[in-house]
Write a protein that holds these residues in place. Structure first.
Motif, PDB file in Angstrom:
ATOM      1  N   ILE A   1      52.120 -52.054  13.120  1.00  0.00           N
ATOM      2  CA  ILE A   1      52.328 -51.853  11.688  1.00  0.00           C
ATOM      3  C   ILE A   1      52.782 -53.205  11.161  1.00  0.00           C
ATOM      4  O   ILE A   1      53.861 -53.683  11.513  1.00  0.00           O
TER       5      ILE A   1
ATOM      6  N   ARG B   1      48.455 -50.364  17.727  1.00  0.00           N
ATOM      7  CA  ARG B   1      49.875 -49.987  17.804  1.00  0.00           C
ATOM      8  C   ARG B   1      50.714 -50.724  16.765  1.00  0.00           C
ATOM      9  O   ARG B   1      51.913 -50.456  16.632  1.00  0.00           O
TER      10      ARG B   1
ATOM     11  N   CYS C   1      55.660 -44.347  11.890  1.00  0.00           N
ATOM     12  CA  CYS C   1      56.258 -44.630  13.202  1.00  0.00           C
ATOM     13  C   CYS C   1      57.050 -43.451  13.765  1.00  0.00           C
ATOM     14  O   CYS C   1      57.636 -43.560  14.848  1.00  0.00           O
TER      15      CYS C   1
ATOM     16  N   LYS D   1      54.665 -47.307  18.086  1.00  0.00           N
ATOM     17  CA  LYS D   1      54.316 -48.373  17.158  1.00  0.00           C
ATOM     18  C   LYS D   1      55.353 -49.503  17.197  1.00  0.00           C
ATOM     19  O   LYS D   1      56.530 -49.288  17.502  1.00  0.00           O
TER      20      LYS D   1
ATOM     21  N   THR E   1      53.722 -38.000  12.930  1.00  0.00           N
ATOM     22  CA  THR E   1      52.385 -38.216  13.474  1.00  0.00           C
ATOM     23  C   THR E   1      51.899 -37.015  14.256  1.00  0.00           C
ATOM     24  O   THR E   1      50.715 -36.702  14.280  1.00  0.00           O
TER      25      THR E   1
ATOM     26  N   GLY F   1      45.132 -52.027  13.466  1.00  0.00           N
ATOM     27  CA  GLY F   1      46.529 -51.892  13.089  1.00  0.00           C
ATOM     28  C   GLY F   1      46.607 -51.486  11.626  1.00  0.00           C
ATOM     29  O   GLY F   1      45.623 -51.577  10.881  1.00  0.00           O
TER      30      GLY F   1
END
Length: 350
Positions: free
Chosen positions: A273, A271, A338, A154, A343, A296
């Motif tokens: 943020i 990708r 991130c 990210k 994740t 996003g």
């Protein structure tokens, strides 16, 4: 509607006259007094109870910064700093903003001085609604849980305006040294932006610099748009780099958050943020919606923690915000999105 009561503090009689002429042209503003130094200003504040102070930084007997510190400790109130655009003036302006000043405006240097300060009444009216909380500690406080932080792919993009200096100092003080690649557009004169980048670089864990043409987006690196004649974009889908483009103001600003966000939408898509923090106007609102539509993740600073709830409010009204958070909770949310550890756990539990 009650008019905004303003006290002008400047050792230059000429500058006081210019500021007074600009402010008195606005029917919503009442210049209730003037002071030539902080000692006169202290007595005038007690006698006149102004809503907003305009304060020169460089004055005899006591500097504007020293007086601002006393104000924020003893009687927090909205203060608009008036500073020269020299290197020292820019450094002092950033210090003032980090101490809680509402905004800094550059002193005009020749030409039509009244026209050069035409934006001042709008800033003063907005400042009257601001309730400063006093001095803030900006010592880096990275959450111990981020000791094991490992960035995924990210990339972070942040837009901010009025109140952004203090907000970014608080936000970035929680970023770990190996934070995701981060780009920022903050509305300020270029001299101020350079000093701000230097201040951040000496304060937070990651490296911070003003962006240059072709600068690669890397882990642990934060870039701030340099402003002046340039907007900042990114280019290169595989290995994104900064791109500086000359152009007219967009959404009323150069550098423009919307210009940066549009490139983030195009190059990064899911990708990205993206965050929109405190600030007047609507710059970045349309761009944040574009990033959200491109998959996003988008975050807006909430009204309660914003110096000015403008850009983020418009983005929310447009439907461009995934989540709205107080400033103190944004860093933790961003890093969880991130962190490859977080994740990967989310994927396994799905």
């Amino acid at each position: 509607m009650e008019r905004v009561k303003v006290l002008i503090v400047d050792d230059s009689q000429t500058m006081r006259a210019v500021v007074k002429a600009v402010l008195r042209a606005d029917p919503q503003i009442d210049v209730v007094g003037e002071a030539a130094d902080p000692y006169e200003a202290r007595d005038a504040i007690k006698a006149l109870n102004p809503d907003v102070l305009t304060l020169d930084i460089e004055m005899p007997r006591m500097s504007g910064l020293e007086f601002l510190e006393k104000i924020m400790k003893l009687r927090p109130m909205p203060v608009v700093m008036v500073s020269s655009l020299t290197q020292k003036g820019a450094k002092d302006s950033i210090e003032a903003l980090s101490m809680g000043a509402f905004e800094c405006v550059g002193k005009p240097t020749g030409g039509d001085t009244v026209k050069a300060l035409s934006h001042l009444p709008g800033i003063v009216r907005a400042a009257a609604k601001y309730r400063p909380q006093g001095m803030t500690d900006h010592t880096p406080t990275v959450d111990p849980s981020l000791a094991s932080f490992k960035p995924n792919k990210k990339i972070i993009a942040i837009g901010s305006s009025t109140g952004g200096v203090e907000a970014l100092l608080k936000l970035l003080s929680g970023f770990p040294e190996n934070c995701p690649p981060t780009i920022i557009t903050q509305h300020m004169p270029p001299a101020f932006l350079k000093s701000f980048a230097e201040r951040l670089n000496n304060t937070v864990a990651p490296k911070v610099a003003t962006a240059t043409e072709g600068a690669p987006l890397r882990v642990g690196q934060i870039y701030i748009a340099p402003g002046g004649a340039y907007h900042m974009q990114i280019t290169g889908r595989v290995s994104p780099v900064c791109k500086l483009i000359e152009g007219d103001p967009v959404s009323g600003h150069r550098p423009s958050v919307d210009v940066m966000f549009k490139s983030v939408e195009t190059i990064l898509g899911g990708r990205a943020i993206a965050m929109l923090l405190t600030g007047m106007g609507r710059d970045g609102a349309k761009g944040l919606l574009g990033i959200r539509n491109a998959k996003g993740y988008t975050i807006a600073q909430d009204e309660a923690s914003s110096t000015v709830y403008g850009m983020a409010r418009v983005a929310k009204e447009l439907g461009g915000v995934d989540i709205e958070l107080p400033l103190t909770k944004i860093t933790a949310k961003v890093m969880s999105l991130c962190d490859i550890n977080t994740t990967s756990k989310m994927r396994h539990s799905a």
